[in-house]
Write a protein that holds these residues in place. Sequence first.
Motif, PDB file in Angstrom:
ATOM      1  N   GLY A   1       0.809  -1.204   0.000  1.00  0.00           N
ATOM      2  CA  GLY A   1       0.000   0.000   0.000  1.00  0.00           C
ATOM      3  C   GLY A   1       0.848   1.263   0.000  1.00  0.00           C
ATOM      4  N   ALA A   2       0.181   2.372  -0.215  1.00  0.00           N
ATOM      5  CA  ALA A   2       0.856   3.666  -0.287  1.00  0.00           C
ATOM      6  C   ALA A   2       1.537   4.026   1.028  1.00  0.00           C
ATOM      7  CB  ALA A   2      -0.149   4.748  -0.678  1.00  0.00           C
ATOM      8  N   ASN A   3       0.909   3.701   2.147  1.00  0.00           N
ATOM      9  CA  ASN A   3       1.526   4.026   3.441  1.00  0.00           C
ATOM     10  C   ASN A   3       2.838   3.275   3.637  1.00  0.00           C
ATOM     11  OD1 ASN A   3      -0.326   5.957   4.389  1.00  0.00           O
ATOM     12  ND2 ASN A   3      -1.741   4.336   4.989  1.00  0.00           N
ATOM     13  N   GLU A   4       2.888   2.044   3.178  1.00  0.00           N
ATOM     14  CA  GLU A   4       4.128   1.268   3.277  1.00  0.00           C
ATOM     15  C   GLU A   4       5.226   1.900   2.411  1.00  0.00           C
ATOM     16  OE1 GLU A   4       5.768  -3.298   2.630  1.00  0.00           O
ATOM     17  OE2 GLU A   4       3.611  -2.930   2.713  1.00  0.00           O
ATOM     18  N   VAL A   5       4.852   2.384   1.259  1.00  0.00           N
ATOM     19  CA  VAL A   5       5.819   3.060   0.390  1.00  0.00           C
ATOM     20  C   VAL A   5       6.339   4.311   1.086  1.00  0.00           C
ATOM     21  CG1 VAL A   5       6.159   4.265  -1.809  1.00  0.00           C
ATOM     22  CG2 VAL A   5       4.785   2.171  -1.733  1.00  0.00           C
ATOM     23  N   PHE A   6       5.420   5.101   1.649  1.00  0.00           N
ATOM     24  CA  PHE A   6       5.842   6.326   2.331  1.00  0.00           C
ATOM     25  C   PHE A   6       6.768   6.018   3.501  1.00  0.00           C
ATOM     26  CE2 PHE A   6       5.526   9.395   5.727  1.00  0.00           C
ATOM     27  CZ  PHE A   6       6.025  10.519   5.072  1.00  0.00           C
ATOM     28  N   GLU A   7       6.418   5.039   4.314  1.00  0.00           N
ATOM     29  CA  GLU A   7       7.257   4.680   5.465  1.00  0.00           C
ATOM     30  C   GLU A   7       8.661   4.288   5.008  1.00  0.00           C
ATOM     31  OE1 GLU A   7       5.154   1.720   7.735  1.00  0.00           O
ATOM     32  OE2 GLU A   7       3.463   3.089   8.070  1.00  0.00           O
ATOM     33  N   PHE A   8       8.738   3.520   3.930  1.00  0.00           N
ATOM     34  CA  PHE A   8      10.042   3.150   3.392  1.00  0.00           C
ATOM     35  C   PHE A   8      10.820   4.392   2.969  1.00  0.00           C
ATOM     36  CE2 PHE A   8      12.542   2.661  -0.469  1.00  0.00           C
ATOM     37  CZ  PHE A   8      13.553   1.839   0.002  1.00  0.00           C
ATOM     38  N   LEU A   9      10.172   5.267   2.213  1.00  0.00           N
ATOM     39  CA  LEU A   9      10.845   6.470   1.716  1.00  0.00           C
ATOM     40  C   LEU A   9      11.360   7.327   2.861  1.00  0.00           C
ATOM     41  CD1 LEU A   9       8.410   7.553  -1.136  1.00  0.00           C
ATOM     42  CD2 LEU A   9      10.758   6.706  -1.421  1.00  0.00           C
ATOM     43  N   PHE A  10      10.527   7.549   3.863  1.00  0.00           N
ATOM     44  CA  PHE A  10      10.942   8.426   4.948  1.00  0.00           C
ATOM     45  C   PHE A  10      12.071   7.790   5.767  1.00  0.00           C
ATOM     46  CE2 PHE A  10      10.998  10.416   9.057  1.00  0.00           C
ATOM     47  CZ  PHE A  10      11.108  11.737   8.675  1.00  0.00           C
ATOM     48  N   GLU A  11      11.960   6.506   6.055  1.00  0.00           N
ATOM     49  CA  GLU A  11      13.020   5.825   6.813  1.00  0.00           C
ATOM     50  C   GLU A  11      14.335   5.877   6.038  1.00  0.00           C
ATOM     51  OE1 GLU A  11      14.004   1.286   7.939  1.00  0.00           O
ATOM     52  OE2 GLU A  11      12.089   2.033   8.722  1.00  0.00           O
ATOM     53  N   TRP A  12      14.252   5.609   4.758  1.00  0.00           N
ATOM     54  CA  TRP A  12      15.421   5.651   3.888  1.00  0.00           C
ATOM     55  C   TRP A  12      16.033   7.041   3.902  1.00  0.00           C
ATOM     56  CZ3 TRP A  12      14.663   7.712  -1.393  1.00  0.00           C
ATOM     57  CH2 TRP A  12      15.848   7.711  -2.136  1.00  0.00           C
ATOM     58  N   PHE A  13      15.225   8.077   3.737  1.00  0.00           N
ATOM     59  CA  PHE A  13      15.707   9.452   3.734  1.00  0.00           C
ATOM     60  C   PHE A  13      16.385   9.773   5.066  1.00  0.00           C
ATOM     61  CE2 PHE A  13      14.906  13.840   5.047  1.00  0.00           C
ATOM     62  CZ  PHE A  13      15.564  14.535   4.044  1.00  0.00           C
ATOM     63  N   ALA A  14      15.709   9.489   6.160  1.00  0.00           N
ATOM     64  CA  ALA A  14      16.231   9.844   7.477  1.00  0.00           C
ATOM     65  C   ALA A  14      17.529   9.104   7.787  1.00  0.00           C
ATOM     66  CB  ALA A  14      15.183   9.553   8.546  1.00  0.00           C
ATOM     67  N   LEU A  15      17.570   7.814   7.516  1.00  0.00           N
ATOM     68  CA  LEU A  15      18.772   7.036   7.838  1.00  0.00           C
ATOM     69  C   LEU A  15      19.945   7.379   6.940  1.00  0.00           C
ATOM     70  CD1 LEU A  15      17.270   3.507   8.614  1.00  0.00           C
ATOM     71  CD2 LEU A  15      18.250   5.153  10.237  1.00  0.00           C
ATOM     72  N   HIS A  16      19.699   7.472   5.648  1.00  0.00           N
ATOM     73  CA  HIS A  16      20.803   7.726   4.718  1.00  0.00           C
ATOM     74  C   HIS A  16      21.400   9.113   4.948  1.00  0.00           C
ATOM     75  CE1 HIS A  16      23.263   7.174   1.143  1.00  0.00           C
ATOM     76  NE2 HIS A  16      22.936   8.409   0.803  1.00  0.00           N
TER      77      HIS A  16
END
Length: 128
Positions: free
Chosen positions: A99-114
Amino acid sequence: MMKWDNKYELGHERIDAEHRIFFRLMMDFQEAVTYGAPNEKLLRTLNEIVKYADFHFVSEENIMTDNNYPDQKRHAHLHNILLSEVKDKLHQFTSGNIGANEVFEFLFEWFALHTSNEDKKLVGFLGN
């Protein structure tokens, strides 16, 4: 809706400016999800995110090359992995597997960690 926070700033004008754009694109996606935008809009926004990520990675790698960043090869490899993962999430979303929320969570986690780990190291090197 999340807003840009100065804690995301790394102290490099160009990298920070590009990160703000990437963050805005993520927020556009989240907003579209929240307001029930059609899948066509979500897919267009995700495609824009993928293309912008690709641009940003090339831009960052050019900065690394210009400054003889000693960890460039590993950092660029992480960019390739991340871009592949983003494309995979886009494909999974398009296929209806996530779902879209899972995509968003991935994107934000990726952005924050990287940015807080890898990009912080790069900017630290550039400041020396």
